[in-house]
Write an enzyme that holds these catalytic residues in place. Structure first.
Site, PDB file in Angstrom:
ATOM      1  N   TYR A   1      46.530  93.993   8.712  1.00  0.00           N
ATOM      2  CA  TYR A   1      45.520  94.181   7.541  1.00  0.00           C
ATOM      3  C   TYR A   1      44.342  95.216   7.774  1.00  0.00           C
ATOM      4  CZ  TYR A   1      47.804  89.787   6.323  1.00  0.00           C
ATOM      5  OH  TYR A   1      48.697  88.896   5.818  1.00  0.00           O
TER       6      TYR A   1
ATOM      7  N   ASP B   1      47.047  79.199   8.989  1.00  0.00           N
ATOM      8  CA  ASP B   1      46.235  79.429   7.801  1.00  0.00           C
ATOM      9  C   ASP B   1      46.963  78.942   6.564  1.00  0.00           C
ATOM     10  OD1 ASP B   1      44.277  80.725   6.210  1.00  0.00           O
ATOM     11  OD2 ASP B   1      45.242  82.608   5.836  1.00  0.00           O
TER      12      ASP B   1
ATOM     13  N   GLU C   1      53.595  91.718   6.640  1.00  0.00           N
ATOM     14  CA  GLU C   1      52.260  91.057   5.799  1.00  0.00           C
ATOM     15  C   GLU C   1      51.492  92.426   5.621  1.00  0.00           C
ATOM     16  OE1 GLU C   1      50.274  87.813   7.350  1.00  0.00           O
ATOM     17  OE2 GLU C   1      52.383  86.654   7.842  1.00  0.00           O
TER      18      GLU C   1
ATOM     19  N   GLU D   1      53.353  85.931  14.474  1.00  0.00           N
ATOM     20  CA  GLU D   1      52.164  85.994  15.221  1.00  0.00           C
ATOM     21  C   GLU D   1      52.005  85.273  16.487  1.00  0.00           C
ATOM     22  OE1 GLU D   1      48.959  86.073  12.357  1.00  0.00           O
ATOM     23  OE2 GLU D   1      49.589  88.076  11.742  1.00  0.00           O
TER      24      GLU D   1
HETATM   25  C1  GCB Z   1      48.442  86.486   8.976  1.00  0.00           C
HETATM   26  C2  GCB Z   1      49.057  85.100   9.037  1.00  0.00           C
HETATM   27  C3  GCB Z   1      49.075  84.416   7.652  1.00  0.00           C
HETATM   28  C4  GCB Z   1      47.656  84.367   6.996  1.00  0.00           C
HETATM   29  C5  GCB Z   1      47.205  85.909   6.627  1.00  0.00           C
HETATM   30  C6  GCB Z   1      45.879  85.972   6.382  1.00  0.00           C
HETATM   31  O1  GCB Z   1      48.424  87.288   9.766  1.00  0.00           O
HETATM   32  O2  GCB Z   1      50.477  85.564   9.306  1.00  0.00           O
HETATM   33  O3  GCB Z   1      49.587  83.106   7.924  1.00  0.00           O
HETATM   34  O4  GCB Z   1      47.691  83.701   6.116  1.00  0.00           O
HETATM   35  O5  GCB Z   1      47.219  86.609   8.109  1.00  0.00           O
HETATM   36  O6  GCB Z   1      45.625  86.138   5.243  1.00  0.00           O
HETATM   37  O7  GCB Z   1      44.894  86.183   7.071  1.00  0.00           O
END
Ligand code: GCB
Length: 571
Positions: free
Chosen positions: A450, A159, A486, A390
């Site tokens: 997330y 990403d 994250e 990841e």
């Molecule tokens: C993740 C990735 C990161 C992405 C992020 C997202 O888990 O490690 O590279 O940018 O999610 O915003 O989806």
């Protein structure tokens, strides 16, 4: 690999500036365009049609080799390219740089004549290889690996934008023949004294002098590894980032053959139980994932933006960041050393797919690991290695669990053998859950989560409940420290709502605040890094509105509500 230096034995010339650019042809074909180095070609040459260009391009320049370089080894140093390079000098192929985001040297002594012009041509490709540790993905692979709806333009899996170009400075260096190749520093503390180990690859007698604010504090000399004994050392920490100055000289037949200078920070970092101890004191990592990303310069080293980003980190009251998802410029680590910022140094390994992993992938992983540890090991700011971001274990019928286990044994094993002074971690992907085979091998369990975003959308409370139970389960299962590498939410700057609405500034700030309350109070949690410090460029697809908007600052570095919230919370 020693940074370019200027002294009686070493010199360098910076080749940054305006270079020629062309796609077809050979090393001596006339350029069709010009562009700035360091910098990515994409946004610079967007109007000429190169924004989404993935492939190989020639970057060329010419310089007069300084007459003072005569009689010395002459070497081209490339800070990094996106992603691989073949190097030509005066029309001859002289070397290559196969590892993305890492420096490499090419010896041009045979082709460079002091006082005369040297034509440098670099054929750079920003294509990711299928065996790379950030595996490349072809259109056919999208279908085969069932990634259909994930198709990105340009084709890439991670990403972040697959920028191409010369991303860090290029130097022409002069150095002694058979000089000092590398200097490895190791600091240990016991009974109020520090032992600074200096291990250099060099043939001859070495001498080392350590000074603090101009005063000599320790000296040693001899063949092989040296140890400098420092009584009552001033320790390096975020509050007091004390740096000593080390000078290493190589002597042969009563004359000095080479000299290298280097800063040294004396500190310890280790894991005990579920704690992370810096100088034997528990530390909590408050900070961010980042990218080397800015408008126009792309992934190219942009020093004003780097200064700004460190200013933003300090303004929020953060103490750390992860070099997501690749080694950052050495200028960044030097800044972190001087200003006391803690860095988790991550390898350029993103979305490893165990359905695709081959022996070549593993050897690329080990090569990248060795190069990164060699480059970064002397930085006191670097407190941990993150060996992957990841890794994925999709499709149970297609990936072999035992193979994944032995893969991680090899990578973690090599990392420990190279450096037993720093804990090892990686960032686990949400869907892989709590049983990632790499967890058993890591010292610090790293999670990317997330909740309230990719699951429980629009429901901060439900996401938080899920996180709490998941943290408790992982803490009970492994008994190791847990870092959240994250978490976060996208926010469109200027988008607001009076209720929980995704993409608003309120939703981002509230989600981050609710989750920080959990992480900062969990007994096994040693850190929480918000994704991301700033908005950053991604390839085009339906989940992104031009950029990834999880930054607490916009791409032009203006604060969203979340940044103000963090400043209040952390400073
Ligand atoms: C993740 C990735 C990161 C992405 C992020 C997202 O888990 O490690 O590279 O940018 O999610 O915003 O989806």
């Amino acid at each position: 690999m020693i940074r370019p230096q200027r002294n009686a034995h070493r010199d360098y010339m910076d080749l940054s500036g305006i270079w020629g650019f062309r796609v077809a042809g050979g090393p001596d074909s006339a350029p069709t365009h010009e562009l700035a180095v360091p910098g990515s070609w994409n946004e610079q040459l967007a109007e000429a049609g190169f924004m989404g260009f993935v492939g190989a391009a020639w970057l060329t320049t010419e310089a007069i080799v300084p007459p003072s370089f005569a009689g010395r080894r002459i070497v081209l140093r490339f800070g990094s390219v996106g992603y691989s390079a073949e190097v030509f000098a005066n029309g001859e192929r002289v070397g290559e740089g196969p590892l993305p985001h890492l420096p490499f040297d090419v010896d041009v002594t045979e082709v460079a004549t002091p006082g005369e012009a040297l034509r440098v041509a670099v054929r750079i490709s920003n294509e990711e290889s299928p065996d790379g540790i950030t595996p490349g993905i072809s259109r056919a692979d999208y279908a085969r690996l069932n990634l259909g709806t994930k198709e990105y333009f340009p084709a890439t899996r991670p990403d972040f934008y697959p920028y191409g170009g010369l991303h860090r400075p290029v130097y022409l260096m002069a150095m002694p023949d058979r000089g000092i190749e590398t200097v490895r520093i190791r600091t240990d503390i016991a009974d109020g004294r520090a032992r600074v180990g200096v291990d250099a690859d060099a043939k001859g007698t070495l001498s080392a002098t350590l000074t603090l604010r101009g005063e000599v504090v320790a000296k040693a000399s001899g063949e092989g590894a040296l140890t400098l004994d420092v009584a009552s050392p001033e320790l390096w920490s975020p509050g007091t980032p004390t740096l000593y100055d080390l000078t290493v000289r190589l002597h042969r037949d009563t004359s000095v053959m080479d000299e290298v200078r280097q800063t040294v920070g004396i500190r310890t970092i280790r894991v005990e139980g579920t704690q992370l101890l810096l100088n034997e004191q528990p530390v909590f990592l408050r900070g961010f994932g980042r990218h080397e990303d800015a408008a126009i310069s792309g992934r190219g080293l942009n020093l004003p933006m780097m200064v700004k980003d460190f200013g933003l980190i300090a303004w929020c009251g953060a103490n750390s960041f992860r070099t997501s998802h690749y080694p950052y410029a050495e200028e960044q680590l030097e800044w972190a050393d001087r200003h006391g910022v803690l860095v988790v140094s991550e390898l350029a390994c993103v979305n490893l797919d165990f359905r695709q992993v081959t022996d070549a992938t593993l050897s690329n992983h080990l090569a990248a690991l060795e190069a990164q540890v060699a480059r970064d090991r002397n930085h006191p700011s670097v407190i941990m290695w993150s060996l992957a971001n990841e890794p994925g274990y999709l499709g149970e019928e297609e990936y072999d669990e035992a193979h994944a286990g032995s893969y991680w044994d090899a990578v973690f094993g090599r990392a420990r053998a190279l450096d037993d002074t720093r804990p090892l971690t990686f960032a686990n992907v949400q869907y892989a859950g709590s049983q990632d085979p790499a967890f058993e091998r890591a010292d610090v369990i790293g999670l990317n989560r997330y909740r309230g975003w990719y699951d429980a959308p629009g429901q901060i409370g439900r996401g938080a409940d899920h996180l709490r139970s998941e943290l408790d389960e992982i803490a009970a299962r492994y008994g190791k420290p847990i870092a959240i590498w994250e978490f976060g939410a996208d926010a469109m700057a200027g988008q607001h709502a009076s209720y929980d609405q995704m993409f608003t500034e309120e939703y981002q700030a509230d989600l981050i605040e609710a989750q920080l309350d959990i992480f900062e109070n969990h007994p096994a949690c040693i850190g929480a890094h918000i994704w991301n410090l700033t908005d950053f460029m991604t390839a085009q697809h339906h989940r992104r509105v031009v950029v990834n908007r999880k930054g607490v600052f916009t791409r032009d570095r203006q604060p969203k509500m979340a940044a103000h919230m963090l400043r209040k919370r952390w400073s």
